[in-house]
Design a protein around this motif. Structure first.
Motif, PDB file in Angstrom:
ATOM      1  N   SER A  92      -8.850 -36.560 -53.421  1.00 27.92           N
ATOM      2  CA  SER A  92      -8.450 -37.647 -52.518  1.00 27.92           C
ATOM      3  C   SER A  92      -7.337 -37.273 -51.548  1.00 27.92           C
ATOM      4  O   SER A  92      -6.758 -38.158 -50.910  1.00 27.92           O
TER       5      SER A  92
ATOM      6  N   LEU B 244     -12.848 -47.523 -52.091  1.00 30.43           N
ATOM      7  CA  LEU B 244     -12.875 -46.156 -51.598  1.00 30.43           C
ATOM      8  C   LEU B 244     -14.254 -45.577 -51.842  1.00 30.43           C
ATOM      9  O   LEU B 244     -14.845 -45.762 -52.914  1.00 30.43           O
ATOM     10  N   ASP B 245     -14.778 -44.850 -50.867  1.00 26.28           N
ATOM     11  CA  ASP B 245     -16.144 -44.327 -50.933  1.00 26.28           C
ATOM     12  C   ASP B 245     -16.123 -42.825 -50.694  1.00 26.28           C
ATOM     13  O   ASP B 245     -15.910 -42.372 -49.565  1.00 26.28           O
ATOM     14  N   TYR B 246     -16.347 -42.057 -51.770  1.00 25.98           N
ATOM     15  CA  TYR B 246     -16.414 -40.602 -51.667  1.00 25.98           C
ATOM     16  C   TYR B 246     -17.872 -40.189 -51.523  1.00 25.98           C
ATOM     17  O   TYR B 246     -18.712 -40.536 -52.355  1.00 25.98           O
TER      18      TYR B 246
ATOM     19  N   SER C 113     -16.498 -36.042 -48.223  1.00 25.19           N
ATOM     20  CA  SER C 113     -15.734 -36.815 -47.248  1.00 25.19           C
ATOM     21  C   SER C 113     -15.583 -38.262 -47.724  1.00 25.19           C
ATOM     22  O   SER C 113     -16.252 -38.702 -48.660  1.00 25.19           O
ATOM     23  N   TRP C 114     -14.720 -38.998 -47.015  1.00 27.73           N
ATOM     24  CA  TRP C 114     -14.338 -40.341 -47.437  1.00 27.73           C
ATOM     25  C   TRP C 114     -14.508 -41.369 -46.327  1.00 27.73           C
ATOM     26  O   TRP C 114     -14.291 -41.069 -45.152  1.00 27.73           O
TER      27      TRP C 114
ATOM     28  N   HIS D  62     -22.588 -40.796 -54.295  1.00 30.09           N
ATOM     29  CA  HIS D  62     -21.331 -41.438 -53.922  1.00 30.09           C
ATOM     30  C   HIS D  62     -20.522 -41.728 -55.179  1.00 30.09           C
ATOM     31  O   HIS D  62     -21.080 -41.917 -56.264  1.00 30.09           O
TER      32      HIS D  62
END
Length: 467
Positions: free
Chosen positions: A266, A314-316, A322-323, A292
């Protein structure tokens, strides 16, 4: 004569990166990415889908547990814990299983021997076989634990109120496919002298990961070992398995375990991590789903970085490393994949007695989705030289309601117009000021089909060093 230069950008897959100087952002990164996704079409900036309700509204309280119980015969039974009862979904109604549970206790579920086991750390463990609930069948003498997992043909549990770092396990199944428990002998203590407590367990490959708040261990059937320099989690419901990784939230940020190592992922969104209230850590929840990892962290506020996000998810994006960040209408408390009407999807239970199907429809349970994305500073190789923007093309789909703005040298945002054509040209005002760099912002609030922005091309006249 000024030299005309052009810069083309057709890749947004780098996602949000707010940890670096604006002068070293990669061209494919974003300064902001709210309610957008990056891998629906690789390289494109696409508005996310929304969520739709599942079943009836149970009230105004917290969904305390959510689980998809899958039986060997193909039967799928969505389950949840709410208030003081356990429910199953019948058609579109959450139907009571007539239990009397302690209020406000989060519940953990596992499936073993074709039966569902449920425990909440306070009440006796329950067993449900799809027909009736029992506090005897395969749970007689079972420990009272908060967290459970199936590993090595046994049910494991941790989080007992008296022995919070004690890892319990069942006997192996007998010939009649039943299990027994011996809490006097069948357990392992996990470092009980460190004032740290068990926060969750999950299987990863051939190991059982054992999370405490400040440390992480694994059990491999024979030995219990500490993973050096690895923090555990203060957020038990952040723990979730991807394809080969186990994702979770630690006090250092979002991390994953894979092949004996822990890595923090992060760093690009560290200013957002810094804006999470520590008092919300116990309520953080997440789920890995289709490349994801989604992590709900409550409201984010970081005034030093001018960051404020309500109900932040939060979306990884694992495929692009990437975020992006999402802002939701409601606050998830627990995620779970479930099969409903023969289709397996990700669902979440919220803090207002409802369950929702994630990534369904084009709005958040009837509320419009507000999407906003900003490019990094664009300075045409040499930020010290001044430029005068001349014209701009954007390439998009479903962008009729997308408003495009620009700012010069991190100044005031000024609107260009809407992306109401697949290839949209804008001419900058003839009297536009010269600048060292320029950035663009895309914004849209609607329930329309998700827009797709593919990129753009900007022409500037390079004025050189005018100082």
């Amino acid at each position: 004569m000024a030299k005309t230069e052009v810069m083309r950008f057709f890749d947004f897959s780098g996602g949000v990166n707010r940890k670096v100087s604006p002068y070293i952002n990669s061209p494919n990164e974003l300064a902001k990415g709210i309610n957008v996704t990056l891998d629906k079409k690789l390289g494109a900036l696409v508005k996310r889908n929304g969520y739709t309700s599942l079943g009836d509204d149970l009230g105004t309280g917290n969904i305390l547990g959510l689980y998809g119980y899958e039986k060997a015969d193909g039967t799928s039974i969505p389950l949840l814990v709410y208030g003081t009862d356990w429910y199953k979904l019948v058609d579109s109604t959450w139907t009571s299983l007539s239990q009397t549970l302690t209020a406000s206790k989060k519940a953990s579920h596992v499936t073993f021997l074709n039966q569902c086991f449920m425990s909440n750390g306070t009440d006796a463990m329950r067993n449900y076989d799809g027909t009736d609930v029992s506090t005897v069948r395969n749970v007689t003498g079972a420990p009272v634990v908060k967290y459970m997992e199936v590993y090595d043909t046994r049910v494991f549990g941790i989080g007992n109120s008296t022995y919070p770092s004690r890892l319990y396990y069942s006997k192996l199944p007998a010939e009649d496919n039943t299990i027994a428990w011996d809490t006097t002998n069948d357990w392992h203590d996990v470092q009980t002298d460190d004032n740290d407590i068990g926060m969750g367990i999950i299987k990863n490959g051939n190991r059982l990961l054992v999370f405490k708040d400040y440390s992480l261990y694994y059990w491999d059937t024979y030995n219990l070992k500490k993973i050096p320099d690895a923090l555990g989690t203060p957020s038990s419901r952040s723990i979730s398995n991807g394809k080969t990784r186990t994702y979770y939230f630690s006090r250092d940020g979002v991390s994953f375990y894979e092949s004996g190592q822990v890595q923090i992922i992060s760093r690009p969104i560290q200013p957002f991590i810094d804006g999470i209230s520590e008092t919300y850590y116990p309520s953080i929840c997440g789920a890995a789903w289709k490349d994801h990892y989604y992590l709900f962290v409550g409201d984010i506020s970081n005034t030093d970085e001018d960051i404020s996000v309500t109900n932040a998810l939060l979306d990884y994006h694992e495929t692009t490393n990437s975020w992006t960040i999402h802002s939701l209408k409601t606050a998830p408390l627990v995620f779970s994949p479930m099969t409903v009407s023969s289709a397996r999807s990700m669902y979440f239970g919220d803090n207002a007695g409802e369950v929702f199907k994630w990534l369904s429809g084009n709005n958040d349970d009837g509320s419009e989705i507000a999407a906003e994305a900003e490019t990094p500073r664009i300075y045409f190789k040499y930020p010290e030289l001044t430029k005068q923007p001349v014209k701009m093309w954007f390439f998009s789909k479903y962008g009729s309601d997308v408003s495009v703005s620009y700012n010069l040298d991190d100044g005031e945002w000024k609107r260009l117009g809407n992306l109401d054509e697949p290839v949209k040209k804008f001419n900058f005002p003839a009297d536009i000021k010269t600048c060292h760099d320029i950035a663009f912002k895309f914004s849209e609030t609607s329930s329309l089909a998700p827009f797709e922005i593919y990129g753009g091309a900007i022409y500037v006249d390079n004025k050189g060093d005018q100082d």
